[in-house]
Design a protein around this motif. Structure first.
Motif, PDB file in Angstrom:
ATOM      1  N   GLY A   1       2.688  15.148  -5.601  1.00 21.56           N
ATOM      2  CA  GLY A   1       4.065  15.320  -6.028  1.00 21.56           C
ATOM      3  C   GLY A   1       4.717  16.524  -5.379  1.00 21.56           C
ATOM      4  N   ALA A   2       6.028  16.450  -5.202  1.00 18.98           N
ATOM      5  CA  ALA A   2       6.818  17.535  -4.628  1.00 18.98           C
ATOM      6  C   ALA A   2       8.280  17.280  -4.972  1.00 18.98           C
ATOM      7  CB  ALA A   2       6.631  17.589  -3.108  1.00 18.98           C
ATOM      8  N   PRO A   3       9.115  18.334  -4.991  1.00 17.10           N
ATOM      9  CA  PRO A   3      10.530  18.161  -5.337  1.00 17.10           C
ATOM     10  C   PRO A   3      11.256  17.108  -4.501  1.00 17.10           C
ATOM     11  CG  PRO A   3       9.960  20.478  -5.372  1.00 17.10           C
ATOM     12  CD  PRO A   3       8.772  19.755  -4.808  1.00 17.10           C
ATOM     13  N   ASN A   4      10.901  17.011  -3.203  1.00 16.47           N
ATOM     14  CA  ASN A   4      11.620  16.060  -2.338  1.00 16.47           C
ATOM     15  C   ASN A   4      11.287  14.605  -2.627  1.00 16.47           C
ATOM     16  OD1 ASN A   4       9.035  15.998  -1.258  1.00 16.47           O
ATOM     17  ND2 ASN A   4       9.737  15.978   0.864  1.00 16.47           N
ATOM     18  N   TRP A   5      10.335  14.363  -3.530  1.00 17.31           N
ATOM     19  CA  TRP A   5      10.000  12.992  -3.883  1.00 17.31           C
ATOM     20  C   TRP A   5      11.158  12.286  -4.585  1.00 17.31           C
ATOM     21  CZ3 TRP A   5       4.428  11.348  -5.437  1.00 17.31           C
ATOM     22  CH2 TRP A   5       3.529  11.741  -4.443  1.00 17.31           C
ATOM     23  N   ILE A   6      12.104  13.048  -5.147  1.00 15.07           N
ATOM     24  CA  ILE A   6      13.215  12.400  -5.850  1.00 15.07           C
ATOM     25  C   ILE A   6      14.247  11.820  -4.873  1.00 15.07           C
ATOM     26  CG2 ILE A   6      12.923  13.922  -7.841  1.00 15.07           C
ATOM     27  CD1 ILE A   6      15.502  15.363  -6.998  1.00 15.07           C
ATOM     28  N   GLU A   7      14.150  12.166  -3.582  1.00 15.03           N
ATOM     29  CA  GLU A   7      15.112  11.669  -2.586  1.00 15.03           C
ATOM     30  C   GLU A   7      14.950  10.177  -2.337  1.00 15.03           C
ATOM     31  OE1 GLU A   7      15.079  13.977   0.979  1.00 15.03           O
ATOM     32  OE2 GLU A   7      15.080  15.888  -0.096  1.00 15.03           O
ATOM     33  N   ASN A   8      13.705   9.717  -2.310  1.00 14.09           N
ATOM     34  CA  ASN A   8      13.424   8.285  -2.166  1.00 14.09           C
ATOM     35  C   ASN A   8      11.995   8.047  -2.631  1.00 14.09           C
ATOM     36  OD1 ASN A   8      11.485   8.400   0.185  1.00 14.09           O
ATOM     37  ND2 ASN A   8      13.283   9.329   1.153  1.00 14.09           N
TER      38      ASN A   8
ATOM     39  N   GLU B   1       9.465   6.703  -0.988  1.00 13.09           N
ATOM     40  CA  GLU B   1       8.469   6.487   0.057  1.00 13.09           C
ATOM     41  C   GLU B   1       7.196   7.305  -0.146  1.00 13.09           C
ATOM     42  OE1 GLU B   1       6.195   5.275   3.069  1.00 13.09           O
ATOM     43  OE2 GLU B   1       7.934   4.276   2.207  1.00 13.09           O
ATOM     44  N   GLU B   2       7.346   8.571  -0.541  1.00 16.15           N
ATOM     45  CA  GLU B   2       6.158   9.408  -0.732  1.00 16.15           C
ATOM     46  C   GLU B   2       5.276   8.860  -1.849  1.00 16.15           C
ATOM     47  OE1 GLU B   2       4.978  11.932   1.058  1.00 16.15           O
ATOM     48  OE2 GLU B   2       6.618  11.572   2.451  1.00 16.15           O
ATOM     49  N   LEU B   3       5.910   8.377  -2.898  1.00 15.82           N
ATOM     50  CA  LEU B   3       5.149   7.791  -4.001  1.00 15.82           C
ATOM     51  C   LEU B   3       4.428   6.526  -3.541  1.00 15.82           C
ATOM     52  CD1 LEU B   3       4.487   7.755  -7.065  1.00 15.82           C
ATOM     53  CD2 LEU B   3       6.496   6.268  -7.339  1.00 15.82           C
ATOM     54  N   GLU B   4       5.127   5.679  -2.802  1.00 19.02           N
ATOM     55  CA  GLU B   4       4.507   4.449  -2.302  1.00 19.02           C
ATOM     56  C   GLU B   4       3.348   4.782  -1.366  1.00 19.02           C
ATOM     57  OE1 GLU B   4       5.307   1.503  -3.436  1.00 19.02           O
ATOM     58  OE2 GLU B   4       7.108   2.122  -4.556  1.00 19.02           O
ATOM     59  N   ARG B   5       3.529   5.828  -0.557  1.00 12.61           N
ATOM     60  CA  ARG B   5       2.464   6.252   0.353  1.00 12.61           C
ATOM     61  C   ARG B   5       1.215   6.653  -0.427  1.00 12.61           C
ATOM     62  NH1 ARG B   5       0.230  10.564   0.947  1.00 12.61           N
ATOM     63  NH2 ARG B   5       1.806  11.709  -0.239  1.00 12.61           N
ATOM     64  N   LEU B   6       1.426   7.389  -1.525  1.00 13.34           N
ATOM     65  CA  LEU B   6       0.299   7.803  -2.362  1.00 13.34           C
ATOM     66  C   LEU B   6      -0.481   6.594  -2.860  1.00 13.34           C
ATOM     67  CD1 LEU B   6      -1.374   9.796  -4.084  1.00 13.34           C
ATOM     68  CD2 LEU B   6       0.402   9.615  -5.850  1.00 13.34           C
ATOM     69  N   PHE B   7       0.224   5.590  -3.327  1.00 11.79           N
ATOM     70  CA  PHE B   7      -0.467   4.431  -3.862  1.00 11.79           C
ATOM     71  C   PHE B   7      -1.066   3.541  -2.763  1.00 11.79           C
ATOM     72  CE2 PHE B   7       1.493   5.731  -7.788  1.00 11.79           C
ATOM     73  CZ  PHE B   7       0.541   5.363  -8.736  1.00 11.79           C
ATOM     74  N   ARG B   8      -0.489   3.583  -1.576  1.00  8.75           N
ATOM     75  CA  ARG B   8      -1.130   2.870  -0.454  1.00  8.75           C
ATOM     76  C   ARG B   8      -2.463   3.534  -0.131  1.00  8.75           C
ATOM     77  NH1 ARG B   8       4.178   2.549   1.720  1.00  8.75           N
ATOM     78  NH2 ARG B   8       3.810   4.327   3.110  1.00  8.75           N
ATOM     79  N   TRP B   9      -2.453   4.875  -0.102  1.00  9.79           N
ATOM     80  CA  TRP B   9      -3.705   5.613   0.119  1.00  9.79           C
ATOM     81  C   TRP B   9      -4.695   5.264  -0.977  1.00  9.79           C
ATOM     82  CZ3 TRP B   9      -6.778   8.744  -2.771  1.00  9.79           C
ATOM     83  CH2 TRP B   9      -7.773   9.452  -2.107  1.00  9.79           C
TER      84      TRP B   9
ATOM     85  N   GLN C   1       9.379   6.150 -13.474  1.00 10.89           N
ATOM     86  CA  GLN C   1       9.257   4.762 -13.938  1.00 10.89           C
ATOM     87  C   GLN C   1       8.474   3.916 -12.933  1.00 10.89           C
ATOM     88  OE1 GLN C   1      13.522   4.067 -14.671  1.00 10.89           O
ATOM     89  NE2 GLN C   1      13.054   3.708 -16.817  1.00 10.89           N
ATOM     90  N   ARG C   2       8.766   4.098 -11.669  1.00 12.25           N
ATOM     91  CA  ARG C   2       8.050   3.367 -10.625  1.00 12.25           C
ATOM     92  C   ARG C   2       6.583   3.794 -10.577  1.00 12.25           C
ATOM     93  NH1 ARG C   2       6.697  -1.064  -8.133  1.00 12.25           N
ATOM     94  NH2 ARG C   2       6.231  -0.832  -5.899  1.00 12.25           N
ATOM     95  N   ALA C   3       6.328   5.081 -10.722  1.00 10.93           N
ATOM     96  CA  ALA C   3       4.955   5.590 -10.698  1.00 10.93           C
ATOM     97  C   ALA C   3       4.150   5.007 -11.863  1.00 10.93           C
ATOM     98  CB  ALA C   3       4.966   7.113 -10.774  1.00 10.93           C
ATOM     99  N   HIS C   4       4.766   4.970 -13.029  1.00 13.03           N
ATOM    100  CA  HIS C   4       4.076   4.421 -14.207  1.00 13.03           C
ATOM    101  C   HIS C   4       3.754   2.947 -13.992  1.00 13.03           C
ATOM    102  CE1 HIS C   4       3.820   4.454 -18.902  1.00 13.03           C
ATOM    103  NE2 HIS C   4       2.655   4.261 -18.320  1.00 13.03           N
ATOM    104  N   GLU C   5       4.688   2.241 -13.402  1.00  6.89           N
ATOM    105  CA  GLU C   5       4.503   0.815 -13.113  1.00  6.89           C
ATOM    106  C   GLU C   5       3.339   0.608 -12.146  1.00  6.89           C
ATOM    107  OE1 GLU C   5       6.982  -2.174 -10.301  1.00  6.89           O
ATOM    108  OE2 GLU C   5       8.145  -1.312 -11.943  1.00  6.89           O
TER     109      GLU C   5
END
Length: 292
Positions: free
Chosen positions: A91-98, A100-108, A153-157
């Motif tokens: 997680g990081a503050p810039n994650w709220i911009e879009n 993609e970083e969250l999706e990248r985490l779950f792809r990893w 919400q997306r992360a929880h999903e």
């Protein structure tokens, strides 16, 4: 008749005693953050030894794509064998911009899970986003909050799809950020499986007071709160971190907090920020442990 009454009384006392004993045996969380996963590459034994010494039950480990997957696999396996639950931290503050970083985490994460053995599985996902450090928070707080909520919400999903526990770090003052008829702390607690409150103060009374609202909110939603404290050097005042105090004092204060909230169902335990700093507290680390 007296015999029947006596038996009933005995059973009531036995059941009540069992409930009391159960309450006393409640296993409190002892958590910490491992922000530098390269410590596992350099000296995993030292890290595991430290976690055991501090009786850590949960460790939030930063995911760095540059760190070999096998390093994570080995650490999770060894930690699991010692009864330590391991969360994937990011997680990081810039994650709220879009997203993609969250999706990248779950792809990893999916790639990791495809090669991990059963005892190498992460217990959950733990996000530390801190949206208030993003420029949007100063220019358009409402929009920043909305983007943050969409992200969570997306992360929880995504976590739920993978049967992972989903936890979030929030500051103690989120209960002062209005959101509709409620506040941001309540919204996050309602939308996560568990929350760690960054209750960064160096006195038990202050720590107890700044998380009271969150404890009540968590009770309402039947959620769990872990109370986090700081050991690092900060520039926000001497009362924020235990950096200036020795470990014996810190343990004293944390024991007071734990005793105060011992019968509060929503209180899950204590988290100390963070492993690397805690391991190198200017020679102040003592042999004492946090009391139950």
């Amino acid at each position: 008749m007296r015999k029947v009454v006596g038996i009933i009384t005995f059973l009531i006392v036995l059941v009540a005693g069992g409930v009391c004993l159960f309450a006393q045996e409640k296993q409190l969380v002892r958590a910490t953050w491992l922000w530098n996963p390269w410590l596992l590459v350099e000296n995993e034994d030292r890290v595991l030894s430290f976690l055991e010494k501090k009786q850590i039950s949960d460790v939030y480990v930063q995911i760095d794509v540059e760190v070999p997957v096998d390093t994570y696999r080995q650490f999770v396996r060894r930690a699991t064998e010692k009864g330590i639950r391991v969360y994937a931290l990011d997680g990081a503050p810039n994650w709220i911009e879009n997203g993609e970083e969250l999706e990248r985490l779950f792809r990893w994460f999916d790639q990791y899970e495809s090669v991990a053995e059963k005892n190498e599985k992460f217990f959950g996902v733990h996000l530390d986003v801190e949206p208030y450090l993003h420029a949007w928070w100063r220019t358009n707080e409402k929009e920043a909050v909305a983007s943050y909520q969409t992200l969570l919400q997306r992360a929880h999903e995504l976590a739920k799809e993978r049967s992972l526990r989903f936890e979030v770090d929030i500051p103690f003052w989120f209960d002062e950020v209005s959101y509709g008829s409620t506040n941001l702390a309540e919204w996050v607690i309602a939308h996560a499986d568990g929350v760690t409150i960054m209750a960064y103060r160096d006195e038990a009374e202050k720590i107890i007071n700044i998380v009271k609202k969150e404890m009540q909110i968590a009770k309402k939603y039947e959620k769990q709160i872990v109370v986090g404290v700081e050991t690092g050097q900060v520039d926000e005042g001497d009362s924020v971190s235990f950096f200036e105090e020795d470990e014996a004092y810190m343990n004293e204060q944390l024991a007071i907090v734990q005793k105060y909230y011992a019968r509060t169902k929503s209180f899950a335990g204590i988290a100390v920020h963070h492993v690397e700093q805690w391991m190198n507290r200017n020679g102040k680390t003592s042999e004492g442990e946090m009391d139950e």
